[in-house]
Design a protein around this motif. Structure first.
Motif, PDB file in Angstrom:
ATOM      1  N   LYS A   1       5.045   5.953 -23.562  1.00 50.50           N
ATOM      2  CA  LYS A   1       6.263   5.931 -22.751  1.00 50.50           C
ATOM      3  C   LYS A   1       7.383   5.244 -23.534  1.00 50.50           C
ATOM      4  O   LYS A   1       7.112   4.375 -24.361  1.00 50.50           O
ATOM      5  CB  LYS A   1       5.999   5.169 -21.455  1.00 50.50           C
ATOM      6  CG  LYS A   1       4.956   5.836 -20.578  1.00 50.50           C
ATOM      7  CD  LYS A   1       4.964   5.211 -19.192  1.00 50.50           C
ATOM      8  CE  LYS A   1       4.038   5.944 -18.252  1.00 50.50           C
ATOM      9  NZ  LYS A   1       2.601   5.665 -18.552  1.00 50.50           N
TER      10      LYS A   1
ATOM     11  N   LEU B   1      16.474   6.858 -23.664  1.00 50.63           N
ATOM     12  CA  LEU B   1      15.393   7.468 -24.451  1.00 50.63           C
ATOM     13  C   LEU B   1      14.601   8.459 -23.607  1.00 50.63           C
ATOM     14  O   LEU B   1      14.134   9.481 -24.094  1.00 50.63           O
ATOM     15  CB  LEU B   1      14.443   6.394 -24.988  1.00 50.63           C
ATOM     16  CG  LEU B   1      14.970   5.489 -26.090  1.00 50.63           C
ATOM     17  CD1 LEU B   1      13.860   4.603 -26.620  1.00 50.63           C
ATOM     18  CD2 LEU B   1      15.569   6.292 -27.225  1.00 50.63           C
ATOM     19  N   LYS B   2      14.461   8.157 -22.321  1.00 51.68           N
ATOM     20  CA  LYS B   2      13.643   9.020 -21.467  1.00 51.68           C
ATOM     21  C   LYS B   2      14.425  10.263 -21.026  1.00 51.68           C
ATOM     22  O   LYS B   2      13.883  11.366 -21.042  1.00 51.68           O
ATOM     23  CB  LYS B   2      13.205   8.229 -20.224  1.00 51.68           C
ATOM     24  CG  LYS B   2      12.189   8.937 -19.356  1.00 51.68           C
ATOM     25  CD  LYS B   2      11.561   7.937 -18.383  1.00 51.68           C
ATOM     26  CE  LYS B   2      10.401   8.548 -17.626  1.00 51.68           C
ATOM     27  NZ  LYS B   2      10.795   9.568 -16.666  1.00 51.68           N
ATOM     28  N   ASN B   3      15.685  10.080 -20.683  1.00 47.15           N
ATOM     29  CA  ASN B   3      16.414  11.180 -20.048  1.00 47.15           C
ATOM     30  C   ASN B   3      17.496  11.828 -20.901  1.00 47.15           C
ATOM     31  O   ASN B   3      17.910  12.943 -20.616  1.00 47.15           O
ATOM     32  CB  ASN B   3      17.055  10.683 -18.746  1.00 47.15           C
ATOM     33  CG  ASN B   3      16.013  10.219 -17.768  1.00 47.15           C
ATOM     34  OD1 ASN B   3      15.146  10.987 -17.361  1.00 47.15           O
ATOM     35  ND2 ASN B   3      16.065   8.951 -17.401  1.00 47.15           N
TER      36      ASN B   3
ATOM     37  N   LEU C   1      17.595  11.621 -24.555  1.00 46.02           N
ATOM     38  CA  LEU C   1      17.283  11.633 -25.977  1.00 46.02           C
ATOM     39  C   LEU C   1      17.853  12.895 -26.614  1.00 46.02           C
ATOM     40  O   LEU C   1      17.725  13.988 -26.088  1.00 46.02           O
ATOM     41  CB  LEU C   1      15.769  11.591 -26.183  1.00 46.02           C
ATOM     42  CG  LEU C   1      15.306  11.459 -27.629  1.00 46.02           C
ATOM     43  CD1 LEU C   1      15.715  10.115 -28.197  1.00 46.02           C
ATOM     44  CD2 LEU C   1      13.805  11.624 -27.726  1.00 46.02           C
TER      45      LEU C   1
END
Lengths: 267, 241
Positions: free
Chosen positions: A96, A260-262, A264
């Motif tokens: 993650k 970073l999660k949504n 990138l």
């Protein structure tokens, strides 16, 4: 998974530090037996003087290198390692985003702490005090006296340590968050990162200025607090610094992992 | 286990004003070798990067084995990017350690064997290797996994024709046969013989998705010939002046 990430983050810098840390301590020891052992009988020997200057120069260079490399590591391992081409490897690992960021953060903190400890130890090694001299000091009496004058000394030290730790975490996560924001700038990522960093710093400055201006309206109140209990005021100020840094660190950290999660967007 | 391995619905990706993908609907099954074909800039790399979780779509949904891209899909996807991702300090064996740590399906022994047959010394520092050797190391890393989905972005673009066959053979002799291989390329004739089905991309849209057998039967021509026919007209359209 976090442990495995840490393993590779430490491996990526181990070569530099396995050289720098021992070098710093060794040079400090050399200085103890050359420069500092002759302080009382100053020499006119040109060769010895040149050697001394060179030793001091090397020591300072190693110290500076240690902290500059740490700062570069913090920036470069994130910029290249997560947002650059190495990101193609790191971001496709089954982990993650918060684990990626946490691993970099822990590694950065450990390197900073050990480097600081090594620097401190090197100063201690450099100065020729014998262990006997130290043991002659009656620590019990010294301690009792300290407690008498300043009963919350230990608490204050603990608070200052906590304050600098949290402050460092906030500074590092600000760098990460700025680089993550820079990643959204399309082709001008580097400029975007710098602009983000400067922008955040300026916004925080304004915020602090406004906050202190507002607070100084009641300067008389602070004067009264100071008169009544200066130590309590000191604790209060430190805790304010700790809490505000903690809030910033949390915002920067989760802002970074959110991007970073949504969002990138590797080149 | 979901029925189709890859499922895209209305998938779009915009880079600023430019649309890299526009409303892509695509289902790919398991155990297939699929060619993702299209001219440069048609959206091949964008689609692959969305599938492996390096990009988020602007619109639409994508699932791999029934799940949105995330830690689970990354654990079953083996991705060969169109660039080098090595850190300066690494040896090939460091990367084997890393893959063995993070991917349960990584076969270290197989990686060492593949290095031997490709003539790569895994103990060498990566930064001292030639570009071709680095590409081989990345190929070894990708193919030494027993993945559900292999995403290979232009695996043969950078090498000479003789090496292409060698690389294609490496891929074919090492992939997990229960898994699907998605190969993006514009060098169709070199890989046509191994493909089960093809997806043609043009300006971010899927304009053809069919099995190679069907194409040969219905169109009476090879995929390469069909591709040339479909895309040949393109530059002429804007060129009448």
């Amino acid at each position: 998974m976090l442990g495995k990430l840490l393993k590779y983050d430490f491996r990526s810098v181990s070569r530099e530090y396995m050289l720098l840390w021992p070098a710093c301590l060794v040079i400090a020891l050399v200085m103890r037996f050359t420069i500092f052992s002759r302080l009382d009988n100053v020499t006119n020997d040109l060769l010895a003087n040149i050697t001394n200057v060179l030793t001091v120069f090397t020591y300072v260079a190693v110290l500076v290198a240690m902290f500059i490399i740490t700062l570069l590591f913090i920036i470069q391992r994130f910029y290249k390692g997560i947002l650059g081409s190495e990101g193609y490897l790191m971001n496709t690992l089954p982990v993650k985003p918060w684990q990626l960021v946490t691993s970099k953060l822990i590694c950065a903190m450990v390197l900073l702490l050990v480097s600081t400890a090594v620097a401190g130890l090197s100063v201690f090694l450099m100065i020729p005090i014998s262990l006997q001299d130290i043991l002659q000091v009656d620590f019990a009496v010294l301690w009792d006296r300290l407690m008498e004058v300043f009963p919350s000394f230990l608490l204050l030290v603990a608070e200052l340590v906590l304050c600098s730790l949290v402050g460092t975490v906030a500074s590092i996560t600000q760098l990460y968050f700025s680089m993550a924001l820079g990643n959204l700038f399309g082709k001008n990522r580097l400029i975007g990162s710098i602009v983000s960093y400067v922008g955040i710093s300026m916004a925080l400055n304004i915020l602090y200025t406004v906050a202190t201006t507002l607070l100084s309206i009641s300067a008389a109140y602070y004067q009264e607090l100071w008169n009544r209990d200066p130590v309590l005021l000191l604790h209060g100020i430190i805790w304010f610094a700790i809490l505000s840094s903690a809030v910033l660190a949390v915002i920067f950290f989760f802002g970074t992992t959110y991007i970073l999660k949504n969002k990138l967007n590797l080149e | 286990m979901a029925d189709s391995l890859i499922c895209c619905r209305g998938l779009s990706k915009a880079y600023g004003q430019r649309m890299a993908l526009q409303g892509v609907d695509l289902d790919l099954g398991r155990g297939r070798i699929v060619g993702l074909l299209g001219p440069n800039g048609s959206g091949k790399t964008t689609l692959i990067k969305i599938l492996c979780g390096l990009l988020r779509p602007t619109q639409g949904v994508v699932t791999v084995d029934g799940q949105a891209p995330g830690p689970y899909t990354k654990s079953i996807v083996s991705y060969l990017p169109d660039r080098m991702y090595f850190a300066a300090w690494m040896k090939a064996t460091d990367l084997f350690d890393l893959f063995a740590d993070f991917y349960e399906d990584f076969d270290r022994q197989k990686a060492m064997d593949m290095c031997r047959s490709l003539g790569v010394d895994p103990g060498d520092q990566i930064k001292t290797m030639s570009k071709g050797t680095k590409e081989k190391v990345q190929l070894v890393l990708v193919m030494a996994r027993k993945a559900q989905l292999y995403l290979l972005d232009e695996p043969i673009a950078g090498v000479d024709p003789a090496a292409r066959d060698f690389i294609m053979n490496t891929i074919l002799t090492n992939y997990n046969e229960a898994g699907t291989v998605l190969i993006s390329t514009h060098l169709i004739s070199d890989i046509e013989r191994v493909l089960d089905e093809v997806v043609f991309l043009q300006s971010g849209r899927v304009i053809l998705h069919n099995s190679v057998d069907n194409i040969r039967e219905q169109e009476g021509k090879s995929v390469d010939a069909l591709f040339r026919e479909m895309f040949r007209a393109m530059p002429m359209e804007g060129g009448r002046f």
